[in-house]
Design a protein around this motif. Structure first.
Motif, PDB file in Angstrom:
ATOM      1  N   LEU A  78       0.794  -1.225   0.000  1.00  0.00           N
ATOM      2  CA  LEU A  78       0.000   0.000   0.000  1.00  0.00           C
ATOM      3  C   LEU A  78       0.828   1.277   0.000  1.00  0.00           C
ATOM      4  CD1 LEU A  78      -2.742  -1.008   2.620  1.00  0.00           C
ATOM      5  CD2 LEU A  78      -2.812  -1.262   0.125  1.00  0.00           C
ATOM      6  N   VAL A  79       2.080   1.181   0.423  1.00  0.00           N
ATOM      7  CA  VAL A  79       2.891   2.395   0.563  1.00  0.00           C
ATOM      8  C   VAL A  79       4.106   2.351  -0.360  1.00  0.00           C
ATOM      9  CG1 VAL A  79       2.144   2.704   2.940  1.00  0.00           C
ATOM     10  CG2 VAL A  79       4.284   1.515   2.476  1.00  0.00           C
ATOM     11  N   LEU A  80       4.668   3.534  -0.592  1.00  0.00           N
ATOM     12  CA  LEU A  80       5.829   3.666  -1.467  1.00  0.00           C
ATOM     13  C   LEU A  80       7.013   2.876  -0.918  1.00  0.00           C
ATOM     14  CD1 LEU A  80       6.600   5.145  -4.060  1.00  0.00           C
ATOM     15  CD2 LEU A  80       7.367   7.072  -2.667  1.00  0.00           C
ATOM     16  N   SER A  81       7.242   3.005   0.383  1.00  0.00           N
ATOM     17  CA  SER A  81       8.263   2.219   1.077  1.00  0.00           C
ATOM     18  C   SER A  81       7.930   2.257   2.564  1.00  0.00           C
ATOM     19  CB  SER A  81       9.661   2.782   0.835  1.00  0.00           C
ATOM     20  OG  SER A  81       9.786   4.068   1.413  1.00  0.00           O
ATOM     21  N   VAL A  82       8.442   1.295   3.301  1.00  0.00           N
ATOM     22  CA  VAL A  82       8.201   1.238   4.740  1.00  0.00           C
ATOM     23  C   VAL A  82       9.500   1.583   5.452  1.00  0.00           C
ATOM     24  CG1 VAL A  82       7.365  -0.144   6.666  1.00  0.00           C
ATOM     25  CG2 VAL A  82       6.467  -0.559   4.376  1.00  0.00           C
ATOM     26  N   PRO A  83       9.622   2.811   5.961  1.00  0.00           N
ATOM     27  CA  PRO A  83      10.876   3.198   6.610  1.00  0.00           C
ATOM     28  C   PRO A  83      11.100   2.464   7.923  1.00  0.00           C
ATOM     29  CG  PRO A  83       9.227   4.933   6.847  1.00  0.00           C
ATOM     30  CD  PRO A  83       8.644   3.906   5.926  1.00  0.00           C
ATOM     31  N   ARG A  84      12.349   2.498   8.359  1.00  0.00           N
ATOM     32  CA  ARG A  84      12.726   1.804   9.595  1.00  0.00           C
ATOM     33  C   ARG A  84      11.859   2.233  10.772  1.00  0.00           C
ATOM     34  NH1 ARG A  84      15.304   3.526  13.670  1.00  0.00           N
ATOM     35  NH2 ARG A  84      15.961   5.426  12.586  1.00  0.00           N
ATOM     36  N   GLN A  85      11.572   3.543  10.882  1.00  0.00           N
ATOM     37  CA  GLN A  85      10.753   4.028  11.994  1.00  0.00           C
ATOM     38  C   GLN A  85       9.358   3.419  11.959  1.00  0.00           C
ATOM     39  OE1 GLN A  85      11.023   8.340  11.557  1.00  0.00           O
ATOM     40  NE2 GLN A  85      12.444   8.431  13.270  1.00  0.00           N
ATOM     41  N   ALA A  86       8.792   3.278  10.759  1.00  0.00           N
ATOM     42  CA  ALA A  86       7.468   2.671  10.635  1.00  0.00           C
ATOM     43  C   ALA A  86       7.491   1.219  11.090  1.00  0.00           C
ATOM     44  CB  ALA A  86       6.974   2.776   9.197  1.00  0.00           C
ATOM     45  N   ARG A  87       8.525   0.482  10.677  1.00  0.00           N
ATOM     46  CA  ARG A  87       8.637  -0.926  11.090  1.00  0.00           C
ATOM     47  C   ARG A  87       8.705  -1.038  12.611  1.00  0.00           C
ATOM     48  NH1 ARG A  87       7.165  -4.127   6.924  1.00  0.00           N
ATOM     49  NH2 ARG A  87       8.453  -3.849   5.075  1.00  0.00           N
TER      50      ARG A  87
END
Length: 216
Positions: A78-87
């Motif tokens: 669903l998203v462009l990329s999943v950054p480390r903070q999001a994980r």
């Protein structure tokens, strides 16, 4: 006419989930319990259904509709990329009362309102909501109330406000603490809390290892 299903009874729960899944797939609206407040939802990829959701609430597209997911991995598509903070935040608080704002994948054919290329995502901590989401996929879900009125804490309270604009109501009893989710914006270089709710800002800061600012 809309139907209310008491999900505390096993047979009713199965029938209600089947009816709700059918309603979502046919472009209709459903009301479902979550761990915060009751939600008004539809297929996130059905633009006409999302317009119906906004009309039922008496709201325009200037306030985009959030999306609920049934698993951690759903977010990857669903998203462009999943950054480390999001994980890190997903691992700490999902399922639960934390919403993440991220740039959505440009290939997605959805219309959630004036999103400016972003989407707000959450995985709710409620068994009925998770069962439905895992059956039908991502759902556009807003609080189950008319705009300007308090969010519904019961299915019957939602029905009083929304009536037959909704095809299926899933009654999961009284909602939790009736507190909205905490919203963390991860679209910029630094994480920003747009709204403090079910998850304290201090806990978000602890997971990220830095003091997170709250938008003024």
């Amino acid at each position: 006419m809309s139907t209310v299903y008491d999900t505390s009874e096993l047979n009713n729960r199965a029938a209600g989930l089947a009816a709700a899944a059918g309603a979502v797939r046919s472009g209709r609206l459903v009301v479902l319990p979550t761990d915060t407040v009751y939600g008004l939802g539809c297929d996130a990829f059905d633009a006409a259904a999302v317009r119906s959701l906004l009309e039922a609430k008496g709201r325009g597209p200037d306030m985009p509709v959030p999306v609920l997911v049934g698993s951690w991995t759903t977010i990857d598509g669903l998203v462009l990329s999943v950054p480390r903070q999001a994980r890190a935040l997903i691992e700490a608080f999902w399922p639960g009362g934390l919403s993440l704002v991220l740039p959505h994948a440009p290939s997605l054919s959805w219309d959630l309102g004036r999103t400016r290329g972003t989407v707000m995502l959450r995985m709710p901590l409620h068994p009925v909501a998770l069962e439905l989401l895992r059956e039908v996929g991502p759902m556009a879900v807003s609080s189950a109330n008319k705009s300007g009125f308090p969010p519904a804490s019961t299915a019957w309270n939602a029905r009083e406000q929304l009536g037959d604009a909704v095809g299926v109501y899933l009654d999961g009893g009284t909602s939790g603490e009736n507190v909205a989710s905490t919203i963390v914006d991860l679209t910029g270089p630094e994480a920003i809390v747009l709204r403090e709710g079910a998850v304290p800002v201090a806990e978000v800061s602890e997971v990220l290892g830095l003091e997170v600012e709250v938008a003024r």
